[in-house]
Design a protein around this motif. Structure first.
Motif, mmCIF file in Angstrom:
data_model
loop_
_atom_site.group_PDB
_atom_site.id
_atom_site.type_symbol
_atom_site.label_atom_id
_atom_site.label_comp_id
_atom_site.label_asym_id
_atom_site.label_seq_id
_atom_site.Cartn_x
_atom_site.Cartn_y
_atom_site.Cartn_z
ATOM 1 N N HIS A 223 0.876 -1.171 0.000
ATOM 2 C CA HIS A 223 0.000 0.000 0.000
ATOM 3 C C HIS A 223 0.917 1.226 0.000
ATOM 4 O O HIS A 223 1.768 1.356 0.870
ATOM 5 C CB HIS A 223 -0.869 -0.147 1.256
ATOM 6 C CG HIS A 223 -1.575 1.064 1.741
ATOM 7 N ND1 HIS A 223 -2.257 1.065 2.934
ATOM 8 C CD2 HIS A 223 -1.740 2.301 1.240
ATOM 9 C CE1 HIS A 223 -2.794 2.243 3.137
ATOM 10 N NE2 HIS A 223 -2.487 3.022 2.129
ATOM 11 N N HIS A 225 1.173 5.169 0.385
ATOM 12 C CA HIS A 225 0.471 6.358 0.888
ATOM 13 C C HIS A 225 1.009 7.540 0.077
ATOM 14 O O HIS A 225 2.071 8.080 0.370
ATOM 15 C CB HIS A 225 0.790 6.479 2.383
ATOM 16 C CG HIS A 225 0.109 7.600 3.082
ATOM 17 N ND1 HIS A 225 -1.223 7.594 3.413
ATOM 18 C CD2 HIS A 225 0.597 8.779 3.553
ATOM 19 C CE1 HIS A 225 -1.530 8.708 4.050
ATOM 20 N NE2 HIS A 225 -0.451 9.444 4.145
ATOM 21 N N GLU A 281 -2.938 5.009 -2.389
ATOM 22 C CA GLU A 281 -3.811 5.775 -1.483
ATOM 23 C C GLU A 281 -3.654 7.272 -1.711
ATOM 24 O O GLU A 281 -2.533 7.785 -1.797
ATOM 25 C CB GLU A 281 -3.461 5.492 -0.010
ATOM 26 C CG GLU A 281 -4.302 6.375 0.934
ATOM 27 C CD GLU A 281 -3.880 6.337 2.410
ATOM 28 O OE1 GLU A 281 -2.984 5.553 2.777
ATOM 29 O OE2 GLU A 281 -4.449 7.131 3.178
ATOM 30 N N ASP A 283 -4.973 10.318 0.556
ATOM 31 C CA ASP A 283 -5.616 10.524 1.848
ATOM 32 C C ASP A 283 -6.512 11.766 1.776
ATOM 33 O O ASP A 283 -6.049 12.855 1.442
ATOM 34 C CB ASP A 283 -4.532 10.669 2.929
ATOM 35 C CG ASP A 283 -5.058 10.346 4.306
ATOM 36 O OD1 ASP A 283 -6.296 10.218 4.465
ATOM 37 O OD2 ASP A 283 -4.242 10.226 5.240
ATOM 38 N N HIS A 346 -7.339 3.214 -2.157
ATOM 39 C CA HIS A 346 -7.485 3.634 -0.757
ATOM 40 C C HIS A 346 -7.762 5.126 -0.742
ATOM 41 O O HIS A 346 -7.039 5.901 -1.382
ATOM 42 C CB HIS A 346 -6.173 3.325 -0.019
ATOM 43 C CG HIS A 346 -6.289 3.248 1.464
ATOM 44 N ND1 HIS A 346 -6.813 4.269 2.232
ATOM 45 C CD2 HIS A 346 -5.941 2.277 2.341
ATOM 46 C CE1 HIS A 346 -6.771 3.923 3.517
ATOM 47 N NE2 HIS A 346 -6.248 2.705 3.609
#
Ligand code: ACM
Length: 531
Positions: A223, A225, A281, A283, A346
């Motif tokens: 994953h 970020h 991802e 955010d 994500h």
């Protein structure tokens, strides 16, 4: 009367106060104490994660320069795919053995050979399961899919002497492998790590190195970020200032950086060749200062924010009731969907402390629908599960507080409880790198738990260990926090709870640390375990 009442009252308040302190201390101590470890007899193998079944035979097969690798699938494409796995193994062992093994696309007669095949692979082993047998004739790995063969190859590497991982030729070594029958498959389908490339940016080569290292422990998800307050790390063609401006900062004021879409594809391909899925991802709606610094229209006053290089959280938010925000997000999700083969995207959702609860729930619902419209499954950190607008496909990544709503609505979960699985938590107070807000996580403490402590088994997709990078600036820093703890998370994800114990794990971990050392990994050698 009132005096008595007052002194009673003071007494009870004092008792309550002391009681709270005692309970607090008790919980605090329980959490900081090192879990007890039972002495375990010496193991007959050090494969990590521990295989489901391991039956040792008498004798050893000796790998030589004349050993042939046979590869065969159920069709031409599968044979080609298995050929690549054979080549990966051949290349892995070439440096230390100096053997140039021949790979043959057929099922030759077993005789000084390594056979890798899906022919007669059993469906009940699943996509990642495999059978590995070593006899006097040679080695055979049979799996239902090439992915299972790749996982089996990792066990084979660990059956070879540790020197196989040497980065120089080891002269006159006997490359012996014990006779054995292994049958193996994972407990959980999702076994991941996360790397935060937003707080500090890490170049493609660093990410590839981590992919290659964790693949040997059968980790199957990475994953990334890719955005936070401190930096935006993926090229978005429709919105170039995300990288022209938003990528040019990081914690501490460094120059930052970003992946072009071609870089991202390169990472994805490198990971896929090691049967690791890359999950991007972005955010949102908090942790968005880098985007807010890139485009004025994302801000209520129309003005771009300043870059942010500190490590505070909770101060930024996208505008959740503004259609321009959703048009912007839709462009990002569309572009990423086109270059990311993962079924997941994500969307963050953590620590949106500057977003009202109502706006937060509305936002998570809207954005998860955009993700679904582009054919992907949304994942979000808790408390994303509290949004009534997310669908039943939504996956919760549970890191902090509650997963109550997820349990009530039967959402699948990835377990990443901060005080157990955050790779950036310090091992103990004297460690310079890392943070400690979720507590210290020693090697043993990182291992001594199970996802089912946090959610019902049937809702658990798997486990992920996140590495946040506020204090981590380079490959050596990453290595130090990831290794050897990630070996524990890999085993928690692969090996059923009933088959695991800390005493055995320490033996497996220490033996594997020798391999990490030969691979040049800057791992943390806990003095209490290496006495
Ligand atoms: C998180 O640690 N903020 C997911």
């Amino acid at each position: 009367m009132s005096g008595k009442f007052n002194s009673n009252c003071i007494f009870s308040t004092l008792c309550l106060f002391l009681g709270v302190i005692l309970i607090f201390n008790f919980i605090g101590c329980a959490d900081n104490n090192e879990p007890a470890v039972k002495e375990t007899p010496k193991l007959d193998n050090y494969i990590l994660p521990k295989p489901l079944s391991y039956k040792k035979g008498e004798g050893e097969f000796s790998l030589s320069k004349d050993t042939i690798i046979y590869v065969k699938g159920n069709n031409k494409e599968e044979t080609e795919e298995i050929y690549k796995i054979g080549k990966y193994f051949k290349d892995k062992i070439k440096t230390s053995t100096d053997f140039e093994l021949i790979i043959d696309k057929s099922l030759g007669e077993m005789n000084n050979s390594i056979t890798l095949t899906t022919v007669n692979g059993e469906k009940n082993l699943g996509d990642e399961g495999y059978k590995l047998s070593v006899t006097e004739k040679g080695i055979e790995i049979v799996a239902y899919t090439p992915e299972g063969i790749f996982r089996g190859i990792q066990s084979l590497r660990q059956l070879l002497p540790v020197e196989i991982e040497s980065r120089d030729v080891v002269e006159n070594h006997h490359w012996n492998i014990p006779f054995v029958e292994i049958e193996d498959k994972p407990e959980y389908e999702y076994r991941g790590i996360m790397i935060d490339v937003a707080r500090h940016f890490f170049p493609v080569e660093d990410i590839k190195k981590q992919i290659d290292l964790v693949a040997q422990y059968k980790i199957n998800k990475l994953h990334l970020h890719l955005s936070d307050d401190q930096g935006w790390r993926l090229e978005i063609k429709k919105w170039p200032d995300l990288t022209n401006i938003g990528s040019k900062s990081e914690v501490g004021g460094g120059k930052g950086g970003y992946y072009t879409q071609e870089d991202f594809k390169e990472i994805v391909k490198y990971a896929a060749d090691r049967y690791i899925e890359v999950i991007p991802e972005f955010d949102m709606p908090g942790h968005t200062n880098a985007a807010l610094a890139s485009y004025g229209f994302l801000n209520a006053d129309g003005k771009k924010k300043e870059h942010y290089t500190g490590i505070d959280i909770g101060f930024s938010s996208l505008m959740c009731r503004d259609e321009k925000t959703y048009e912007f997000i839709e462009d990002i999700i569309r572009e990423v969907s086109e270059i990311s083969p993962s079924k997941y995207i994500h969307i963050g959702g953590d620590e949106a402390d500057s977003t009202s609860k109502e706006d937060y729930k509305y936002f998570m619902g809207r954005v998860s629908k955009i993700v679904e419209k582009h054919g992907k499954v949304p994942i979000g950190w808790d408390p994303a599960d509290t949004s009534e607008d997310i669908s039943s496909n939504f996956i919760l990544q549970n890191w902090s507080g509650s997963n109550k709503s997820a349990r009530e609505t039967n959402l699948k979960m990835i377990i990443s409880i901060a005080k157990k699985s955050y790779l950036d938590m310090k091992y103990h107070e004297d460690i310079k790198l890392g943070l400690k807000w979720a507590g210290y996580i020693s090697i043993i403490k990182g291992y001594d738990w199970d996802p089912t402590n946090y959610a019902p088994k049937e809702l658990i997709l798997g486990i992920e260990a996140p590495l946040w990078s506020e204090t981590l600036r380079n490959q050596e820093d990453m290595d130090y926090m990831i290794y050897p703890r990630v070996l524990g998370y890999a085993e928690i994800g692969w090996t059923p709870k009933e088959g695991r114990n800390t005493g055995e794990y320490i033996q497996r971990m220490k033996e594997n640390a020798k391999r990490l050392e030969l691979q040049g990994v800057n791992y943390y050698k806990d003095p209490s375990l290496w006495k």
